[in-house]
Design a protein around this motif. Structure first.
Motif, PDB file in Angstrom:
ATOM      1  N   ALA A   1       0.850  -1.193   0.000  1.00 38.44           N
ATOM      2  CA  ALA A   1       0.000   0.000   0.000  1.00 38.44           C
ATOM      3  C   ALA A   1       0.886   1.244   0.000  1.00 38.44           C
ATOM      4  CB  ALA A   1      -0.909   0.014   1.224  1.00 38.44           C
ATOM      5  N   THR A   2       0.360   2.319  -0.603  1.00 36.54           N
ATOM      6  CA  THR A   2       1.109   3.573  -0.717  1.00 36.54           C
ATOM      7  C   THR A   2       0.209   4.733  -0.306  1.00 36.54           C
ATOM      8  OG1 THR A   2       2.375   2.679  -2.564  1.00 36.54           O
ATOM      9  CG2 THR A   2       2.391   5.048  -2.318  1.00 36.54           C
ATOM     10  N   LEU A   3       0.807   5.699   0.388  1.00 36.69           N
ATOM     11  CA  LEU A   3       0.095   6.923   0.776  1.00 36.69           C
ATOM     12  C   LEU A   3       0.897   8.120   0.289  1.00 36.69           C
ATOM     13  CD1 LEU A   3      -2.136   8.423   2.400  1.00 36.69           C
ATOM     14  CD2 LEU A   3      -0.599   8.316   4.364  1.00 36.69           C
ATOM     15  N   ASN A   4       0.233   9.037  -0.416  1.00 37.68           N
ATOM     16  CA  ASN A   4       0.878  10.238  -0.920  1.00 37.68           C
ATOM     17  C   ASN A   4       0.420  11.433  -0.091  1.00 37.68           C
ATOM     18  OD1 ASN A   4       1.969  12.359  -2.321  1.00 37.68           O
ATOM     19  ND2 ASN A   4       1.190  11.731  -4.319  1.00 37.68           N
ATOM     20  N   LEU A   5       1.343  12.034   0.656  1.00 44.34           N
ATOM     21  CA  LEU A   5       1.033  13.188   1.496  1.00 44.34           C
ATOM     22  C   LEU A   5       1.526  14.504   0.895  1.00 44.34           C
ATOM     23  CD1 LEU A   5       1.918  11.661   4.979  1.00 44.34           C
ATOM     24  CD2 LEU A   5      -0.352  11.984   3.980  1.00 44.34           C
ATOM     25  N   LEU A   6       2.046  14.471  -0.320  1.00 41.69           N
ATOM     26  CA  LEU A   6       2.591  15.673  -0.947  1.00 41.69           C
ATOM     27  C   LEU A   6       1.500  16.732  -1.092  1.00 41.69           C
ATOM     28  CD1 LEU A   6       4.801  14.027  -3.689  1.00 41.69           C
ATOM     29  CD2 LEU A   6       5.502  14.878  -1.452  1.00 41.69           C
TER      30      LEU A   6
ATOM     31  N   ILE B   1       5.277   5.532   2.186  1.00 44.65           N
ATOM     32  CA  ILE B   1       4.710   6.849   2.495  1.00 44.65           C
ATOM     33  C   ILE B   1       5.503   7.899   1.731  1.00 44.65           C
ATOM     34  CG2 ILE B   1       4.115   8.492   4.320  1.00 44.65           C
ATOM     35  CD1 ILE B   1       2.788   5.789   4.775  1.00 44.65           C
ATOM     36  N   HIS B   2       4.838   8.663   0.852  1.00 42.81           N
ATOM     37  CA  HIS B   2       5.471   9.778   0.132  1.00 42.81           C
ATOM     38  C   HIS B   2       5.224  11.051   0.945  1.00 42.81           C
ATOM     39  CE1 HIS B   2       6.570   7.753  -3.599  1.00 42.81           C
ATOM     40  NE2 HIS B   2       5.450   7.061  -3.460  1.00 42.81           N
ATOM     41  N   HIS B   3       6.261  11.594   1.551  1.00 45.32           N
ATOM     42  CA  HIS B   3       6.138  12.799   2.376  1.00 45.32           C
ATOM     43  C   HIS B   3       6.876  13.984   1.799  1.00 45.32           C
ATOM     44  CE1 HIS B   3      10.028  11.318   3.541  1.00 45.32           C
ATOM     45  NE2 HIS B   3       9.466  10.254   4.098  1.00 45.32           N
TER      46      HIS B   3
END
Length: 193
Positions: free
Chosen positions: A93-98, A126-128
């Motif tokens: 799973a991936t989460l993009n917080l940009l 996690i993309h931060h």
């Protein structure tokens, strides 16, 4: 008190007259709170509501854009941590917080990790971002993400991602097994004996 101070005091008090009565008027009960008082009351009631998100927004040590994020709980095997660091696990799973502000990122990160843990998803990305373009302080979101991830009990380890997964702008997160996975694992091992 000196005589000069006493004379100054008496001059200041010369035109003061005693009150003609010593009773306090009873309240009529017609009090209506002002809009400001109503707003403060509503804010206080909202603050009292239970928030299951325990991630802290207090002080954080700021990271530089090129700083590594590395976190490992005691008991995590070095081989498991090395494989996470090297990106050898399948990312489930991936989460993009940009582009998110801190409050949005805090909520989304917390909800995402809780949901993944409940569903038995173990390896996350996690993309931060790195914060290179944020002024005046770089890597604010990255810094808070590193802090928040380490505060979540379900997280076993975390490390900056490999370049092909985002490099310094992303992090791998390894979650512990949920209760059902632990139960299944115990049953599998008990059948071997």
């Amino acid at each position: 008190m000196s005589s000069d101070e006493l004379n100054d005091f008496l001059k200041e008090m010369a035109d003061v007259r005693p009150l003609t009565h010593n009773e306090i008027a009873p309240e009529t009960g017609d009090f209506q709170p002002s809009l400001a008082q109503l707003a403060r009351r509503e804010a206080a009631e909202q603050a009292m509501e239970f928030d299951p998100n325990y991630l802290s927004t207090e002080y954080v040590d700021l990271l530089k854009p090129d700083d590594l994020i590395d976190y490992k709980k005691d008991g995590v095997q070095e081989g498991v941590y090395r494989n996470l660091r090297l990106g050898k696990y399948q990312l489930d799973a991936t989460l993009n917080l940009l582009g998110k502000n801190l409050q949005e990122a805090r909520k989304q990160l917390f909800d995402f990790i809780q949901d993944c843990h409940q569903r038995g998803i173990r390896t996350l990305l996690i993309h931060h971002g790195t914060g290179r373009n944020s002024k005046p302080h770089p890597a604010i979101l990255k810094s808070y993400c590193a802090k928040w991830i380490s505060q979540i009990p379900a997280v076993l380890a975390c490390h900056t991602a490999q370049r092909h997964h985002g490099g310094y702008a992303a992090s791998y997160v390894l979650l512990q097994k949920n209760q059902q996975q632990k139960r299944d694992n115990r049953e599998r091992h008990s059948k071997r004996l």
